[in-house]
Design a protein around this motif. Structure first.
Motif, PDB file in Angstrom:
ATOM      1  N   ALA A  53      37.862  34.785  51.832  1.00 48.11           N
ATOM      2  CA  ALA A  53      37.883  34.498  50.398  1.00 48.11           C
ATOM      3  C   ALA A  53      36.774  33.502  50.055  1.00 48.11           C
ATOM      4  CB  ALA A  53      39.236  33.939  50.000  1.00 48.11           C
ATOM      5  N   TYR A  54      36.635  32.504  50.906  1.00 51.75           N
ATOM      6  CA  TYR A  54      35.544  31.538  50.765  1.00 51.75           C
ATOM      7  C   TYR A  54      35.365  30.886  52.117  1.00 51.75           C
ATOM      8  CZ  TYR A  54      33.006  27.259  49.672  1.00 51.75           C
ATOM      9  OH  TYR A  54      32.102  26.232  49.667  1.00 51.75           O
ATOM     10  N   LEU A  56      32.646  28.177  54.539  1.00 45.31           N
ATOM     11  CA  LEU A  56      31.512  27.282  54.590  1.00 45.31           C
ATOM     12  C   LEU A  56      31.013  27.297  56.029  1.00 45.31           C
ATOM     13  CD1 LEU A  56      29.997  25.454  52.634  1.00 45.31           C
ATOM     14  CD2 LEU A  56      31.417  23.564  53.382  1.00 45.31           C
ATOM     15  N   THR A  64      31.406  33.322  49.105  1.00 44.41           N
ATOM     16  CA  THR A  64      32.626  33.548  48.336  1.00 44.41           C
ATOM     17  C   THR A  64      32.853  35.042  48.173  1.00 44.41           C
ATOM     18  OG1 THR A  64      31.952  31.623  47.069  1.00 44.41           O
ATOM     19  CG2 THR A  64      33.841  32.845  46.252  1.00 44.41           C
ATOM     20  N   ILE A  68      37.578  38.423  44.600  1.00 40.32           N
ATOM     21  CA  ILE A  68      38.604  37.414  44.345  1.00 40.32           C
ATOM     22  C   ILE A  68      38.126  36.434  43.273  1.00 40.32           C
ATOM     23  CG2 ILE A  68      39.939  35.535  45.364  1.00 40.32           C
ATOM     24  CD1 ILE A  68      39.924  36.987  47.974  1.00 40.32           C
ATOM     25  N   LEU A  69      36.855  36.041  43.360  1.00 37.59           N
ATOM     26  CA  LEU A  69      36.347  35.097  42.370  1.00 37.59           C
ATOM     27  C   LEU A  69      36.332  35.724  40.980  1.00 37.59           C
ATOM     28  CD1 LEU A  69      35.293  32.153  42.546  1.00 37.59           C
ATOM     29  CD2 LEU A  69      33.096  33.108  41.932  1.00 37.59           C
ATOM     30  N   SER A  72      39.596  35.436  39.506  1.00 37.89           N
ATOM     31  CA  SER A  72      39.824  34.072  39.051  1.00 37.89           C
ATOM     32  C   SER A  72      39.112  33.816  37.719  1.00 37.89           C
ATOM     33  CB  SER A  72      39.340  33.096  40.120  1.00 37.89           C
ATOM     34  OG  SER A  72      39.591  31.779  39.734  1.00 37.89           O
ATOM     35  N   ALA A  75      40.929  35.460  35.070  1.00 41.86           N
ATOM     36  CA  ALA A  75      42.174  34.737  34.795  1.00 41.86           C
ATOM     37  C   ALA A  75      41.930  33.491  33.953  1.00 41.86           C
ATOM     38  CB  ALA A  75      42.864  34.354  36.097  1.00 41.86           C
ATOM     39  N   GLY A  76      40.643  33.167  33.740  1.00 40.08           N
ATOM     40  CA  GLY A  76      40.339  32.070  32.830  1.00 40.08           C
ATOM     41  C   GLY A  76      39.987  30.763  33.501  1.00 40.08           C
ATOM     42  N   HIS A  77      39.668  30.812  34.812  1.00 36.75           N
ATOM     43  CA  HIS A  77      39.298  29.568  35.475  1.00 36.75           C
ATOM     44  C   HIS A  77      37.799  29.507  35.695  1.00 36.75           C
ATOM     45  CE1 HIS A  77      39.464  26.077  38.021  1.00 36.75           C
ATOM     46  NE2 HIS A  77      38.772  26.709  38.945  1.00 36.75           N
ATOM     47  N   PRO A  79      35.188  28.080  38.145  1.00 40.51           N
ATOM     48  CA  PRO A  79      35.125  27.443  39.461  1.00 40.51           C
ATOM     49  C   PRO A  79      34.019  26.409  39.571  1.00 40.51           C
ATOM     50  CG  PRO A  79      34.402  29.728  39.580  1.00 40.51           C
ATOM     51  CD  PRO A  79      34.731  29.460  38.158  1.00 40.51           C
ATOM     52  N   GLU A  80      34.115  25.603  40.616  1.00 39.37           N
ATOM     53  CA  GLU A  80      33.078  24.606  40.903  1.00 39.37           C
ATOM     54  C   GLU A  80      31.811  25.312  41.386  1.00 39.37           C
ATOM     55  OE1 GLU A  80      33.220  21.217  40.711  1.00 39.37           O
ATOM     56  OE2 GLU A  80      35.208  21.278  39.818  1.00 39.37           O
ATOM     57  N   LEU A  82      30.017  25.209  44.093  1.00 36.34           N
ATOM     58  CA  LEU A  82      29.917  25.757  45.451  1.00 36.34           C
ATOM     59  C   LEU A  82      30.423  27.190  45.498  1.00 36.34           C
ATOM     60  CD1 LEU A  82      30.796  23.170  48.228  1.00 36.34           C
ATOM     61  CD2 LEU A  82      28.713  24.488  47.908  1.00 36.34           C
ATOM     62  N   ALA A  83      31.524  27.456  44.837  1.00 33.13           N
ATOM     63  CA  ALA A  83      32.071  28.809  44.828  1.00 33.13           C
ATOM     64  C   ALA A  83      31.104  29.757  44.126  1.00 33.13           C
ATOM     65  CB  ALA A  83      33.432  28.830  44.150  1.00 33.13           C
TER      66      ALA A  83
ATOM     67  N   HIS B  69      47.980  27.229  35.991  1.00 33.71           N
ATOM     68  CA  HIS B  69      46.521  27.266  36.110  1.00 33.71           C
ATOM     69  C   HIS B  69      46.110  27.382  37.578  1.00 33.71           C
ATOM     70  CE1 HIS B  69      42.419  25.345  34.889  1.00 33.71           C
ATOM     71  NE2 HIS B  69      42.286  26.437  35.598  1.00 33.71           N
ATOM     72  N   GLY B  72      45.755  30.734  39.105  1.00 39.97           N
ATOM     73  CA  GLY B  72      44.597  31.512  38.691  1.00 39.97           C
ATOM     74  C   GLY B  72      43.296  30.932  39.252  1.00 39.97           C
ATOM     75  N   ILE B  75      41.694  30.362  45.257  1.00 38.43           N
ATOM     76  CA  ILE B  75      41.354  31.658  45.843  1.00 38.43           C
ATOM     77  C   ILE B  75      41.877  31.783  47.272  1.00 38.43           C
ATOM     78  CG2 ILE B  75      39.345  32.029  44.364  1.00 38.43           C
ATOM     79  CD1 ILE B  75      37.587  31.173  46.664  1.00 38.43           C
ATOM     80  N   CYS B  77      41.459  30.114  50.122  1.00 35.58           N
ATOM     81  CA  CYS B  77      40.493  30.102  51.210  1.00 35.58           C
ATOM     82  C   CYS B  77      40.921  29.161  52.324  1.00 35.58           C
ATOM     83  CB  CYS B  77      39.116  29.691  50.696  1.00 35.58           C
ATOM     84  SG  CYS B  77      39.054  28.013  50.055  1.00 35.58           S
ATOM     85  N   PRO B 125      36.515  24.670  46.756  1.00 34.35           N
ATOM     86  CA  PRO B 125      35.303  25.195  46.134  1.00 34.35           C
ATOM     87  C   PRO B 125      35.500  25.605  44.672  1.00 34.35           C
ATOM     88  CG  PRO B 125      36.298  26.879  47.497  1.00 34.35           C
ATOM     89  CD  PRO B 125      37.155  25.653  47.634  1.00 34.35           C
ATOM     90  N   THR B 126      36.737  25.757  44.251  1.00 32.56           N
ATOM     91  CA  THR B 126      36.950  26.296  42.910  1.00 32.56           C
ATOM     92  C   THR B 126      37.407  25.252  41.907  1.00 32.56           C
ATOM     93  OG1 THR B 126      39.265  26.810  43.305  1.00 32.56           O
ATOM     94  CG2 THR B 126      37.660  28.494  43.908  1.00 32.56           C
TER      95      THR B 126
END
Lengths: 301, 315
Positions: A53-54, A56, A64, A68-69, A72, A75-77, A79-80, A82-83, B69, B72, B75, B77, B125-126
């Motif tokens: 999924a992710y 490093l 990533t 899956i991302l 996400s 779904a309304g998120h 991500p940071e 890095l992802a 939240h 969603g 992920i 990981c 990461p997310t």
């Protein structure tokens, strides 16, 4: 049907190793990737952290899973970074090597569904439920709609692909039940059911593969002796025909269908060496088909 | 396909190359797929709804977004689990009641050790574990509750104090409040008291609790935290805000005398209503008594028999 095993002719003419070259390479790739993930937890030597999924690598390279991302994001998120960087790298990589190379070379479920298909052939299990191969795109759409509607990654609550790799890297639990279910379904209910018809991860990578440069080519298709071995071993046999048999219709020799997993098994089992890995653009000397015609055969469904 | 459509259809040459049979086939196939996949989707959505119910003993790592939240954003990981130096985080397996693959810990078996650099949050990461959390003391993984006063040793009059002593925010998140022990009549009980404005929900108190089943537990905040309601004003707070000046006394409110048996005296009992301005109190003078605000000025009240009237509510 008491046909001989597919690939027997290739083993005779090319030798056992050459007739399994790409298969062995794929198994090596799958094992290597899994070993890298397992190395940390088993030996404490952390080359790769995380899971598919992710992850490093060496504390610098983020990777990533784009599907899956995407759930996400839908779904309304947000991500940071890095992802996001990780997803950019994987998208470019899988675009270049053919999206579904993930399925054939990385996915931990692939050896199991391959085993189911092999057993089906060996045990001569016939009779397969019919389901359109496009079902996976419907499921893909459904997973994204669900993510948007519920704000959660609903597909990840059941996704056997994530389950298996997470189980292997982080401990199994009851994940084996869902994996066994997929295996038995492939074996007894429907040929190539999961990877070839249902899996939205594969469907996602198919979409990515539409314009991928790395493809299987049937440049020497004139040498085809109609043994059908490639059709027998191919997880997506519908992708072969246009390239292999399309000379008369002016279709190019490149397998352009996005569902092709670039597994290279057709190269292995062909005793006439019809298939090779190549670029979609390069035109072999003496082939009359125009690239326009090859583009016309492109289908994703 | 509806009959009308069939009846009005144009001759075979019609629609762009697609014969009627093929089109029918296409439509039926699509409908089949739509229904089949739709059914799967409904089942999944219901399952997803169920999976949102996090069991009370499963705590999210520090900085976790609110559960809705979080599901969603995460992920699955496992980077947080790998980053945890104490290895307390588990990725939920399919058989547990926590959403599959998401990280959680259980206070009783392994509490959060409150690393100052919060490596789990940094590894995410997310941002499912929000990177806005930079001070571990501001984490809110749950809230400790002294759930069982019947088994808590301090409530039984002993000096266990373990939860208080292991608390990383000792004397802030957990204090010992002194109370007379009515059973012995001569001892003090040291009551462990959790203060929600400081408790991070790390779970160390639950882990350390010496009783067979923990008497103090860390539970999801929404499960245990009450809410006073915005219209409440606490008199002593208002007084402090007003610089020690009581707003209630300003309004001229009257403290009515407490009812006590005839001739009884309690040392230290403060009852301003009995000692002050008897003219305002029924039975103590001829003046018309004032009623508490809102009850109206019914003269009939004056006709009440003369006996000490009670009002604890006015205090």
């Amino acid at each position: 049907m008491s046909r001989r095993q597919p690939g027997a002719e290739a083993i005779r003419t090319k030798g056992r190793f050459a007739a399994h070259k790409w298969l062995l390479a794929r198994r090596a790739s799958q094992c290597a990737i899994l070993s890298l993930f397992l190395l940390g937890p088993l030996t404490g030597w952390w080359i790769v952290k995380g899971n598919l999924a992710y992850s490093l690598t060496l504390d610098t390279l983020p990777l990533t899973d784009p599907f899956i991302l995407m759930q996400s994001l839908v779904a309304g998120h947000r991500p940071e970074s890095l992802a996001l960087l990780g997803v950019a790298i994987t998208l470019v990589f899988y675009f270049l090597v053919g999206g579904r190379a993930y399925c054939a070379w990385v996915c931990p479920l692939n050896p199991l569904t391959d085993l189911a298909a092999w057993l089906r052939r060996r045990l001569q299990i016939r009779g397969s439920t019919h389901l359109a191969r496009a079902t996976r795109y419907w499921i893909l759409a459904m997973t994204l709609i669900l993510a948007a509607a519920t704000g959660t990654l609903v597909w990840e609550l059941v996704n056997p692909v994530s389950f298996l790799q997470r189980a292997l890297v982080f401990g199994f639990g009851a994940a084996w039940t869902i994996i066994l279910a997929v295996f038995l379904f492939d074996l007894f209910v429907m040929s190539r059911a999961w990877c070839g018809h249902l899996c939205p991860v594969g469907a996602f990578y198919s979409l990515l593969a539409r314009w991928s440069p790395l493809r299987i080519r049937a440049d020497k298709r004139a040498a085809c002796n109609d043994c059908l071995d490639c059709f027998d071993v191919c997880p997506e046999p519908q992708v072969i025909r246009p390239a292999l048999k399309g000379a008369e219709q002016g279709v190019g020799p490149v397998i352009l269908a996005a569902n092709c997993t670039n597994c290279g098994r057709c190269i292995d089992v062909c005793s006439q060496d019809v298939f090779t890995f190549g670029l979609r653009f390069a035109r072999p000397p003496g082939d009359g088909a125009t690239s326009e015609a090859s583009r016309n055969t492109e289908t994703i469904l | 396909m509806p009959k009308e459509a069939k009846a009005t259809r144009r001759p075979p040459a019609m629609s762009a190359g697609m014969p009627e049979v093929a089109r029918r086939q296409f439509l039926t196939d699509s409908a089949r797929l739509f229904c089949g996949v739709g059914l799967l989707g409904v089942a999944l959505a219901l399952h997803g709804k169920q999976a949102k119910a996090l069991p009370p003993l499963a705590l999210r790592p520090p900085g976790a977004q609110p559960e809705d939240h979080f599901l969603g954003a995460c992920i699955r990981c496992g980077m947080c689990a790998r980053a945890c130096p104490y290895d307390i985080l588990t990725l939920a397996r399919p058989e547990t009641a926590v959403a599959a693959g998401t990280p959680y810990f259980t206070a009783r078996s392994g509490p959060c050790e409150m690393c100052e650099d919060i490596p789990c949050v940094k590894a995410c990461p997310t941002g499912a574990l929000t990177h806005a959390l930079t001070d571990i003391n501001r984490a809110r993984m749950g809230l400790a509750v002294l759930a069982d006063q019947e088994t808590c040793l301090n409530f039984l009059g002993m000096r266990c104090d373990v939860c208080y002593r292991v608390c990383p925010l000792i004397d802030q998140a957990i204090t010992l409040e002194l109370r007379p022990n009515p059973r012995t009549g001569r001892h003090t009980m040291f009551i462990p008291t959790v203060h929600s404005e400081h408790c991070t929900g790390c779970g160390k108190c639950e882990k350390a609790c010496v009783t067979e089943e923990a008497s103090i537990r860390v539970l999801p905040i929404k499960l245990v935290k009450g809410s006073l309601g915005e219209h409440y004003r606490l008199g002593w707070q208002e007084k402090a805000k007003a610089g020690g000046h009581s707003l209630v006394e300003d309004k001229g409110l009257v403290d009515l005398p407490d009812r006590l048996p005839e001739g009884m005296k309690l040392d230290g009992h403060f009852d301003p209503g009995s000692d002050r301005s008897p003219a305002l109190i029924p039975g103590h003078g001829s003046a018309v008594p004032r009623l508490p605000p809102g009850l109206g000025d019914q003269p009939a009240a004056a006709a009440e028999p003369a006996r000490p009237t009670v009002s604890e509510g006015a205090r």
